[in-house]
Design a protein around this motif. Structure first.
Motif: not given
Length: 90
Positions: A31, A28, A33, A70, A37-43, A72
């Motif tokens: 992102v 990924t 921030p 997956c 909003w909740v920042t999604p984790q990279r994975y 993270y």
């Protein structure tokens, strides 16, 4: 710290001692921030297996089932780089 990339072959030893290895299939992008909003984790996803679909037909472009794990960004320090390939078709 090792930064995994697509087409790297990695070995992942988890904190539980399980060892998984395979090709990095997807990574990924970072992102930006956003407030509220909740920042999604990279994975990354690690392809640990591929098998042919039992009901594959010529009109379906998807011939295989890919088995992916997956991993993270907080777990990337558990990865060990093994080798790299030029493309996923190699």
């Amino acid at each position: 710290m090792y930064e995994p990339e697509v087409n790297d072959y990695v070995q992942w030893t988890t904190k539980l001692g399980q060892v998984h290895e395979g090709w990095v299939y997807h990574k990924t992008e970072p992102v930006i921030p956003k407030r509220g909003w909740v920042t999604p984790q990279r994975y990354i996803t690690i392809e640990v297996g591929v098998k042919e679909k039992p009901d594959y037909t010529e009109d379906n472009p998807h011939r295989y089932v890919h088995i992916l794990l997956c991993c993270y960004e907080t777990q990337w320090q558990e990865l060990k780089f093994v080798k790299k390939r030029k493309s996923r078709y190699e």
